[in-house]
Design an enzyme around this catalytic site. Structure first.
Site, PDB file in Angstrom:
ATOM      1  N   TYR A 149       0.694 -42.175  -2.111  1.00 42.94           N
ATOM      2  CA  TYR A 149      -0.600 -41.850  -2.695  1.00 42.94           C
ATOM      3  C   TYR A 149      -1.650 -42.837  -2.190  1.00 42.94           C
ATOM      4  CZ  TYR A 149      -4.217 -40.999  -6.215  1.00 42.94           C
ATOM      5  OH  TYR A 149      -5.400 -40.705  -6.844  1.00 42.94           O
ATOM      6  N   ASP A 251      -1.467 -50.048   2.226  1.00 48.62           N
ATOM      7  CA  ASP A 251      -2.099 -49.721   0.949  1.00 48.62           C
ATOM      8  C   ASP A 251      -1.418 -50.574  -0.118  1.00 48.62           C
ATOM      9  OD1 ASP A 251      -2.890 -48.683  -1.473  1.00 48.62           O
ATOM     10  OD2 ASP A 251      -2.822 -46.594  -0.820  1.00 48.62           O
ATOM     11  N   LYS A 279      -6.703 -52.165  -8.278  1.00 50.19           N
ATOM     12  CA  LYS A 279      -5.965 -52.193  -9.537  1.00 50.19           C
ATOM     13  C   LYS A 279      -5.860 -53.602 -10.121  1.00 50.19           C
ATOM     14  CE  LYS A 279      -3.273 -47.908  -9.207  1.00 50.19           C
ATOM     15  NZ  LYS A 279      -3.748 -47.147 -10.358  1.00 50.19           N
TER      16      LYS A 279
END
Length: 438
Positions: A149, A251, A279
């Site tokens: 993702y 990522d 995050k």
């Protein structure tokens, strides 16, 4: 009182959800919030490792808001940092001191962070990395992997659906769209491959290297099963990118700071050309960073690749990120997270064995995944089909009803403020749920 004696009531949340549906599409502001149990819930406050909903229910939290709350909720140092700096201003449309201090911290900790830019979320930063890779290489496509993702924008919202009848062969996967409404040619921007298969990446690059600007990967496949890279896989990607002049992009939106202050790249000893952090970077405040080697990031520095954003580097966000790093720099913080995570993983395995359940627990410790399968290991996205999804869903819902909050797809996060008493309680509750599943 046993956890099994707890009876959670969600009446007020249910009423608020019906009210919300009249003005918010689906009653929520992010699709995945629909799938809480027994329905989308409304929360009132959070502190440390606990969440409290509007019905007064208390949850021991292992979702950490899908990852950002690495210091738990409402950490006093973050609140102090944000409050003090916000009193000076919120947004200047200009630079301020703490931006430099935060960048210097990241530069000191992250191997690839020679230069950087700050954004607001991972999706934006990912697209910036693609733009840099295309500009430097003069090529248009990137290689990405099934189940990884990289945000919800059109060119990465493919290969996230597990449908064996429609996915095509491993050697030549069919990119399945994740949502309706995407640009018709968005799938032309990438080549999709199964993860952890270095030979297939080699063969693909031998044929298509003239068009490949970058390879993008989660260094740990956190979003789908928390799958670790096979030995030599990340190193092999690095060698291939060096050989063909493509960018290697990590990522690290989830792995960043959770595997350590240097990210997964430092943990595995493989330095990408560009990486994305978000995050856990700012303990719940919206900030991301694209960091990279000067030989790539100079294109942004010189204005050849445009990166912009009115809200980038707003004072509260930078203060929160700097405060987060300051806490994580305290001696022993990450060791404690690893120790507690491994203790919880082992406790869940023992509980499964004692109750005769086929619960597979895999991951690194600070984050890991649970699901029911007779397989001894899951190595790639397609193997997730071996999980007994209805049973896994019942397990997560059972935990929720006993006041233990875990991400619906079976992903658990450990924070810097979890303690051994929380781990023991989680194991006890999980064992009760496993017994009830029989």
């Amino acid at each position: 009182m046993r956890a099994s004696d707890i009876k959670l009531n969600h009446d007020k949340s249910a009423r608020l959800l019906e009210r919300s549906k009249k003005v918010l599409a689906g009653g929520v502001s992010s699709e995945f919030r629909k799938f809480n149990h027994p329905h989308a819930l409304f929360y009132d406050r959070a502190e440390g490792v606990y969440l409290y909903d509007v019905d007064g229910n208390k949850y021991l939290d292992f979702t950490l808001s899908q990852g950002p709350m690495i210091l738990g909720h409402s950490h006093p140092h973050i609140a102090k940092r944000v409050r003090e700096y916000s009193e000076k201003g919120q947004l200047y449309a200009g630079q301020h001191l703490l931006e430099i201090e935060l960048a210097e911290k990241l530069n000191a900790h992250i191997p690839s962070a020679e230069m950087m830019r700050f954004c607001l979320d991972g999706s934006t930063a990912i697209q910036t990395a693609f733009r840099v890779a295309r500009a430097k290489t003069g090529r248009n496509k990137f290689i990405r992997f099934e189940g990884h993702y990289h945000g919800w924008l059109d060119n990465v919202s493919w290969g996230l659906t597990l449908d064996e009848k429609k996915m095509g062969s491993r050697e030549n996967p069919t990119p399945l769209p994740w949502t309706s409404g995407m640009a018709a040619r968005a799938s032309d921007e990438f080549i999709l491959l199964p993860w952890n298969d270095l030979e297939l990446v080699k063969k693909t690059l031998e044929i298509h290297h003239d068009s490949i600007a970058a390879i993008i990967t989660e260094p740990i496949m956190c979003n789908s099963g928390c799958i670790l890279p096979q030995e030599g896989f990340l190193e092999g990607l690095r060698e291939l990118c060096d050989h063909y002049g493509s960018a290697l992009i990590f990522d690290e939106v989830i792995t960043g700071f959770r595997t350590g202050l240097g990210g997964a790249q430092k943990y595995f000893g493989v330095t990408p050309d560009l990486s994305i952090f978000a995050k856990a970077l700012a303990s719940g405040y919206p900030i991301s960073a694209i960091v990279g080697k000067k030989e790539w990031m100079h294109l942004v520095a010189e204005g050849k690749v445009i990166h912009a954003g009115t809200m980038n580097s707003a004072c509260p966000l930078i203060a929160a990120a700097l405060g987060t790093i300051e806490v994580l720099e305290e001696e022993g913080t990450h060791k404690r997270m690893y120790d507690l995570g491994l203790q919880l993983m082992e406790g869940l395995r023992n509980a499964a064995e004692e109750t005769g359940q086929n619960l597979l627990v895999q991951g690194l410790g600070p984050m890991f995944h649970t699901g029911f399968t007779n397989e001894d290991k899951i190595r790639e996205f397609r193997e997730l089909g071996a999980y007994e999804q209805p049973k896994s869903k019942m397990f997560i819902h059972g935990l929720q009803q006993k006041g233990l909050r875990v991400i619906g797809r079976g992903l658990w996060y450990i924070s810097a403020v979890h303690k051994q008493e929380h781990i023991k309680h989680a194991i006890k509750v999980a064992k009760e749920v496993l017994m009830e599943l029989k």
